[in-house]
Design an enzyme around this catalytic site. Structure first.
Site, PDB file in Angstrom:
ATOM      1  N   SER A 162     -85.527 -38.346   3.465  1.00 23.35           N
ATOM      2  CA  SER A 162     -84.709 -37.141   3.607  1.00 23.35           C
ATOM      3  C   SER A 162     -85.013 -36.322   4.849  1.00 23.35           C
ATOM      4  CB  SER A 162     -84.861 -36.269   2.356  1.00 23.35           C
ATOM      5  OG  SER A 162     -84.243 -36.873   1.245  1.00 23.35           O
ATOM      6  N   TYR A 175     -89.937 -33.126  -4.213  1.00 23.08           N
ATOM      7  CA  TYR A 175     -89.009 -34.122  -3.667  1.00 23.08           C
ATOM      8  C   TYR A 175     -89.426 -34.542  -2.255  1.00 23.08           C
ATOM      9  CZ  TYR A 175     -84.593 -36.044  -1.882  1.00 23.08           C
ATOM     10  OH  TYR A 175     -83.631 -36.851  -1.316  1.00 23.08           O
TER      11      TYR A 175
END
Length: 265
Positions: A162, A175
Site C-alpha cells: 500500500s 494495516y
C-alpha cells in the site's frame, strides 16, 4: 523480424486471485483482465468481511457473471470461500483446487478496519492484520510453490502492498505494518522461488476508488492527482495481468507503484 504480441497471452494458464467479492474491487478487475487474456480463473472470497465494512457486500452472482463475460473458449471459473484468519485456510484452499495446476497466484485480499493510531491500537488488531495481510499471503505462496510444476513455464506470484514507504498511512498502523512486511520480504522470497522457476513481485495499486469515495473526500484529494481523476480498479489490474504474462518473465523481486503520479506531499 517484427515482434508479434500474443492476443491471448494467458491461454491455457490457471490464475488464482484472492479477495474477489465486489465489482468495485481490484480483485474483480484483475480476474476479468486475466480472463480476457485467456486464463482460467480461480477466485477466493470472504463476504463476511465485506458485510462488516461501510461499503457492504456485493452480489456474488453478479461478480461471477462479470468474470464469466470475459472468459474465452474452454476457460473455466471456480470460486471458493475462505477465511484467512484461520491459519489452515491457505493450505485448505489449495487442497480444494483439485481440478487444475495453478500457474499464477495473486494475493489481492486484505483486512480493512480494526485499526487506528499507535496510541489506539492493541495486540488483537495487530495480530489480526498480520495473520490476514502477511501470514496468509506467505503461506499461499508456499502452497502455490509446492503444487507448481517448473517444467510448465514461468510461475508468477504477485503480492499487494500500500505504498507505506512512500508516505504516512495515518490511522492505519496495523494495516500499514502488515503490508510493509510483505514489501520488505519480497526480494528474499523472489530470490528463493527463482529456484522453482517462479517470479515474485509486489504491486502498490495506489489510491483506488473501490467504493469508499465521497464527493467531499474527492474534492479534497483532487489536487493530488495530476491526471484529474482517481485510480480505478482497472488501472492496477492491467499492470498485474501483464506481469503474469511471458512478456514480464525477466521482472522479479520488485515493488511496483501504480499511482498515476499521486502527489503525497
Amino acid at each position: 523480424m517484427p515482434f508479434k504480441r500474443e492476443t491471448l497471452p494467458l491461454q491455457n494458464k490457471t490464475v488464482l486471485i484472492t479477495g474477489v467479492s465486489r465489482r468495485k474491487g481490484i480483485g474483480y478487475a484483475i480476474a476479468r483482465q486475466c480472463a480476457a487474456y485467456g486464463a482460467s480463473i480461480v477466485i477466493q472470497h470472504y463476504r463476511i468481511h465485506d458485510k462488516e465494512q461501510d461499503w457492504g457486500a456485493d452480489s456474488l452472482e453478479a461478480v461471477l457473471d462479470g468474470i464469466k463475460e470475459q472468459l474465452t473458449e474452454d476457460a473455466t471459473l471456480t470460486e471458493f470461500s475462505a477465511n484467512f484468519e484461520e491459519a489452515k485456510a491457505p493450505a485448505q484452499l489449495f487442497e480444494k483446487i483439485e481440478h487444475a495446476h495453478v500457474d499464477a497466484l495473486v494475493c489481492n485480499h486484505a483486512m480493512s478496519g480494526s485499526d487506528g493510531s499507535l496510541m489506539a491500537i492493541n495486540s488483537e488488531s495487530l495480530s489480526r492484520h498480520y495473520v490476514v495481510n502477511t501470514q496468509s499471503s506467505l503461506l499461499l505462496a508456499k502452497h502455490f510453490t509446492k503444487q507448481f510444476k517448473p517444467e510448465t513455464g514461468r510461475g508468477k506470484v504477485i503480492f499487494m502492498t500500500s505504498g507505506q514507504e512512500l508516505g504516512p498511512l495515518r490511522g492505519e498502523i496495523a494495516y500499514g505494518s502488515a503490508k510493509g512486511a510483505i514489501a520488505g520480504i519480497t526480494e528474499t522470497i523472489a530470490d528463493e522461488l527463482a529456484d522453482y522457476n517462479i517470479t515474485v513481485n509486489t504491486v502498490n495499486p495506489g489510491p483506488v476508488d473501490t467504493g469508499y469515495m465521497t464527493a467531499e473526500l474527492w474534492q479534497a484529494l483532487k489536487p493530488k492527482f495530476p491526471f484529474g481523476r482517481m485510480g480505478e480498479n482497472d488501472d492496477p489490474a492491467r499492470l498485474i495481468a501483464w506481469l503474469l504474462t511471458d512478456e514480464a518473465n525477466w521482472i522479479t523481486g520488485q515493488i511496483i507503484n501504480s499511482e498515476g503520479g499521486f502527489r503525497r506531499g
